[in-house]
Every structure is written in C-alpha cells, then in structure tokens.
Write an enzyme that holds these catalytic residues in place. Structure first.
Site, PDB file in Angstrom:
ATOM      1  N   TYR A 115       0.831  -1.213   0.000  1.00  0.00           N
ATOM      2  CA  TYR A 115       0.000   0.000   0.000  1.00  0.00           C
ATOM      3  C   TYR A 115       0.866   1.263   0.000  1.00  0.00           C
ATOM      4  O   TYR A 115       0.583   2.222  -0.703  1.00  0.00           O
ATOM      5  CB  TYR A 115      -0.962   0.020   1.197  1.00  0.00           C
ATOM      6  CG  TYR A 115      -1.705   1.336   1.287  1.00  0.00           C
ATOM      7  CD1 TYR A 115      -2.593   1.718   0.283  1.00  0.00           C
ATOM      8  CD2 TYR A 115      -1.507   2.216   2.350  1.00  0.00           C
ATOM      9  CE1 TYR A 115      -3.263   2.944   0.337  1.00  0.00           C
ATOM     10  CE2 TYR A 115      -2.169   3.431   2.421  1.00  0.00           C
ATOM     11  CZ  TYR A 115      -3.052   3.788   1.415  1.00  0.00           C
ATOM     12  OH  TYR A 115      -3.705   4.990   1.469  1.00  0.00           O
ATOM     13  N   ARG A 137       1.404   6.578  -6.998  1.00  0.00           N
ATOM     14  CA  ARG A 137       0.289   7.491  -7.289  1.00  0.00           C
ATOM     15  C   ARG A 137       0.701   8.941  -7.051  1.00  0.00           C
ATOM     16  O   ARG A 137       0.464   9.816  -7.892  1.00  0.00           O
ATOM     17  CB  ARG A 137      -0.911   7.111  -6.412  1.00  0.00           C
ATOM     18  CG  ARG A 137      -2.081   8.065  -6.520  1.00  0.00           C
ATOM     19  CD  ARG A 137      -3.282   7.594  -5.696  1.00  0.00           C
ATOM     20  NE  ARG A 137      -2.991   7.436  -4.274  1.00  0.00           N
ATOM     21  CZ  ARG A 137      -3.888   7.080  -3.362  1.00  0.00           C
ATOM     22  NH1 ARG A 137      -5.141   6.825  -3.725  1.00  0.00           N
ATOM     23  NH2 ARG A 137      -3.548   6.959  -2.093  1.00  0.00           N
ATOM     24  N   TYR A 151      -1.068  13.288   6.325  1.00  0.00           N
ATOM     25  CA  TYR A 151      -0.657  12.301   7.327  1.00  0.00           C
ATOM     26  C   TYR A 151       0.839  12.448   7.597  1.00  0.00           C
ATOM     27  O   TYR A 151       1.620  12.671   6.672  1.00  0.00           O
ATOM     28  CB  TYR A 151      -0.914  10.873   6.827  1.00  0.00           C
ATOM     29  CG  TYR A 151      -2.337  10.353   6.923  1.00  0.00           C
ATOM     30  CD1 TYR A 151      -3.330  11.034   7.613  1.00  0.00           C
ATOM     31  CD2 TYR A 151      -2.680   9.151   6.304  1.00  0.00           C
ATOM     32  CE1 TYR A 151      -4.623  10.521   7.691  1.00  0.00           C
ATOM     33  CE2 TYR A 151      -3.972   8.638   6.375  1.00  0.00           C
ATOM     34  CZ  TYR A 151      -4.937   9.334   7.065  1.00  0.00           C
ATOM     35  OH  TYR A 151      -6.204   8.826   7.144  1.00  0.00           O
ATOM     36  N   ARG A 176     -11.296  13.697   1.513  1.00  0.00           N
ATOM     37  CA  ARG A 176     -12.295  12.909   2.256  1.00  0.00           C
ATOM     38  C   ARG A 176     -13.612  12.802   1.508  1.00  0.00           C
ATOM     39  O   ARG A 176     -14.329  11.804   1.643  1.00  0.00           O
ATOM     40  CB  ARG A 176     -12.532  13.523   3.636  1.00  0.00           C
ATOM     41  CG  ARG A 176     -11.324  13.487   4.554  1.00  0.00           C
ATOM     42  CD  ARG A 176     -10.873  12.085   4.888  1.00  0.00           C
ATOM     43  NE  ARG A 176      -9.688  12.080   5.756  1.00  0.00           N
ATOM     44  CZ  ARG A 176      -9.020  10.979   6.077  1.00  0.00           C
ATOM     45  NH1 ARG A 176      -9.378   9.796   5.620  1.00  0.00           N
ATOM     46  NH2 ARG A 176      -7.965  11.067   6.852  1.00  0.00           N
ATOM     47  N   GLU A 195     -13.946  -0.615   6.431  1.00  0.00           N
ATOM     48  CA  GLU A 195     -13.920   0.696   5.779  1.00  0.00           C
ATOM     49  C   GLU A 195     -15.229   0.861   5.009  1.00  0.00           C
ATOM     50  O   GLU A 195     -15.746  -0.107   4.454  1.00  0.00           O
ATOM     51  CB  GLU A 195     -12.719   0.786   4.833  1.00  0.00           C
ATOM     52  CG  GLU A 195     -12.575   2.144   4.172  1.00  0.00           C
ATOM     53  CD  GLU A 195     -11.274   2.266   3.389  1.00  0.00           C
ATOM     54  OE1 GLU A 195     -10.197   2.181   4.024  1.00  0.00           O
ATOM     55  OE2 GLU A 195     -11.342   2.429   2.166  1.00  0.00           O
TER      56      GLU A 195
HETATM   57  C1  3EB Z   1      -7.716   6.310   5.826  1.00  0.00           C
HETATM   58  O1  3EB Z   1      -8.549   7.041   6.340  1.00  0.00           O
HETATM   59  C2  3EB Z   1      -8.180   4.981   5.314  1.00  0.00           C
HETATM   60  O2  3EB Z   1      -5.256   5.641  -0.388  1.00  0.00           O
HETATM   61  O3  3EB Z   1      -6.877   6.210  -1.736  1.00  0.00           O
HETATM   62  C3  3EB Z   1      -9.271   5.433   2.564  1.00  0.00           C
HETATM   63  C4  3EB Z   1      -9.677   5.898   1.303  1.00  0.00           C
HETATM   64  C5  3EB Z   1      -7.960   5.068   2.768  1.00  0.00           C
HETATM   65  C6  3EB Z   1      -8.750   6.031   0.258  1.00  0.00           C
HETATM   66  C7  3EB Z   1      -6.458   5.845  -0.626  1.00  0.00           C
HETATM   67  C8  3EB Z   1      -7.048   5.195   1.707  1.00  0.00           C
HETATM   68  C9  3EB Z   1      -7.429   5.676   0.478  1.00  0.00           C
HETATM   69  O4  3EB Z   1      -6.526   6.631   5.725  1.00  0.00           O
HETATM   70  C10 3EB Z   1      -7.494   4.528   4.094  1.00  0.00           C
END
Ligand code: 3EB
Length: 328
Positions: free
Chosen positions: A140, A147, A199, A212, A321
């Site tokens: 991941y 990406r 992050y 989001r 999720e």
């Molecule tokens: C998170 O909140 C959960 O890498 O495109 C959620 C939706 C998550 C999309 C992405 C990752 C992705 O971090 C993980």
C-alpha cells in the site's frame, strides 16, 4: 450558518450532471459496477467477494449521449463534461507495485486531459496483497508513492485531489476506475480527521493522495456527494484496534461529521443524512463480521442501500472501511 451566497456549489458550472443509482442496467452509463459475480459485458466487477447487502451494483450516469472507446488498455466513456476511465492490469502480489501504479496514473491523466476532462472527481483503486511487505516496503505504501509521484509530475496539487478508495483483494490485478470532469468538484475534509494528504511520515514515504469527499452539482439541481473510503481513524490515528464494532461506531461518527460539514458548506440540509438514494459500500477484513456490522449500519442509516465485500483495508490494524455516494 452558510447562506446561499456562500455555498461552495453556487459558483460551480453545471456541465457534468453526474448521478449514481442502484442496479446494473443502463447502457447509457459512464460506469457500471456489478457486485455479484456475473461479468456481463461492460459491467465492472470489483475483484472482491460480495458478502451481503441489498445493493447489487451501481450505475453512474452523466448528461447527454455517451461516446466511448478504448485507448491502449484503458476503456473510456464520456457524457457531457464527464469522463470515466477504467484500467485493469496484472499485478503479481510478490512484486513492488510502485512503477506499475506510476505508469497507470500517468496514462490515465494523459487520456483524461486529451478528452478535455482534466479534473479528478472520484477514484477507486483495488489491488492484491495490500498489506504485504514490512514498513515502507508495504505494497500500500508503494502504491501511494507511485500514485503521488504520477500526480505530482502531472502538476496536480492537494487541492486537485478527489474522493478515493484503496482496498486489497485476492485477485492478482490492479483495478483502477477514475471519474474526471471538464470542471472541478469541491473537496470537503473531515473536521474529525487529519487530511490524508497531510498524514505524518510514520504512515509512509508519501501520504495518500485523496480528499475525504468530493461534492458536485448533480442532475436536476441536486448536489452529489462522493464520500471516500472512511475508517476508524481520528486525527491520523487508528482507533479501537481489534474491535470491529467499535471501529464501525467510529466510522459512523466520522460519517456524521463529514455529512454535517458537507451540508453546511453546500447549504444543502438534505446532505446531512443518508436516505433511500444513498449507496454504501462496506469492506470487511473478516466476512464473518458482516451480520453484526450490518445491524449497526441499518440502525444508523435506515433506507440506505448497502453492499458488503471481503476486502483488506490499507492499514493492517483497520478491520472495516465504508464509502458512500449520496444526493441532496
Ligand atoms: C484512511 O482514512 C483509510 O489511499 O486512496 C481510505 C480511502 C484510505 C482512500 C487511498 C485510503 C485511500 O486513511 C485509508
């Protein structure tokens, strides 16, 4: 309170007219997902096992006649100011996916631009063995790196990201679906969560490239809200390790917060709660958790349509999720 004058939707052009409906039938669709087996022509599977719910597929439509074609390995459909791109590649789970993901995003972006739909609206990413590899070698994290590099090389910044999903399955394929527009959407971040693109370093060399949620003027004067895969993350930290029901309750709180923020910023009170036109995908690390998770979700969101899949969430301590699309 936001006034209509301050609504983020007010100044958006209405060219796209995107909507999402339950089901699998409509040859004039931009993108049709079929959740339950049967790979009928033009119906995309997720490459994940369907484990329950009352939603057997999603039909995403634009406005006006559909134009379609294939360039290289990418299938595309365009209607009005909206374009769907679908790319499925072999992705051997023992290999590093970084270069493959980088090249895939580079090709998708190049095609989107050549079709005059350069703005990212929604992305779905499915890949195998998503939690394999230790530390920064985790697949991941390598996916995120590929990406992020492709988006950066193409000149996309944080503000031009879109709602996203990244889930692991068993099938040894990288499945990418993108919706793009001639005009941008509006991104909404969750007040309970650190933006994923911010992050801290502990989660990998490049932070995940998604918003989001992405909001668009939809069909018939409605707004369309596309909500990213949402997990039990508060701030940037995983909550309730090992407890799938507590993680689900945290997701409900995250969704409430994101929906309230979306309703406020768009001045659309109808976006504040899910209804019969809300389509929800649930990804569970353990299929056996579905009946108990379903009870919580049906209680919280009566009327919403649900589909559940066996899938690996991109942090190994996350068990569930949930993503959604809703109109209001
Ligand atoms: C998170 O909140 C959960 O890498 O495109 C959620 C939706 C998550 C999309 C992405 C990752 C992705 O971090 C993980």
């Amino acid at each position: 309170m936001a006034s209509p004058e301050s609504s983020v939707l007010r100044n958006l052009p209405r060219s796209c007219g995107l909507s999402a409906r339950p089901g699998t039938k409509d040859p004039q669709a931009l993108l049709r997902f079929g959740f339950r087996a049967a790979a009928e022509h033009g119906l995309w599977p997720l490459g994940l096992d369907w484990i329950g719910g009352d939603l057997d597929g999603e039909v995403w439509c634009g406005r006006g006649p559909i134009e379609q074609g294939r360039q290289g390995a990418i299938d595309w459909n365009r209607a009005g100011g909206c374009l769907s791109l679908s790319l499925v590649l072999d992705d051997p789970p023992e290999q590093d996916p970084e270069a493959r993901v980088h090249a895939a995003y580079r090709d998708l972006i190049e095609l989107a631009r050549s079709k005059d739909c350069p703005h990212l609206l929604r992305a779905w990413n499915y890949l195998p063995a998503i939690n394999e590899g230790a530390g920064d070698a985790e697949r991941y994290r390598r996916f995120c790196l590929g990406r992020a590099r492709a988006l950066e090389a193409a000149g996309y910044d944080e503000a031009s990201l879109c709602a996203g999903t990244a889930i692991g399955g068993e099938e040894p394929k990288l499945r990418l679906h993108l919706l793009c527009g001639s005009e941008p959407g509006v991104n909404i971040e969750n007040p309970r969560q650190v933006s994923a693109y911010r992050y801290p370093r502990q989660y990998g060399p490049r932070s995940p490239s998604f918003a989001r949620a992405t909001l668009l003027p939809g069909a018939e004067g409605e707004a369309l809200l596309m909500i990213s895969g949402t997990a039990s993350v508060v701030g940037h930290e995983t909550r309730h390790v090992g407890d799938v029901l507590a993680q689900t309750r945290e997701i409900l709180a995250n969704m409430d917060s994101l929906l309230a923020e979306s309703a406020r910023r768009s001045d659309r009170p109808g976006l504040a709660r899910f209804g019969a036109d809300s389509l929800v995908r649930v990804y569970l690390r353990e299929a056996a958790d579905w009946p108990a998770v379903e009870r919580l979700l049906r209680d919280a969101w009566p009327g919403a349509r649900l589909a559940a899949f066996r899938g690996d969430v991109c942090r190994s301590d996350l068990l569930v999720e949930i993503e959604a699309v809703t109109h209001g």
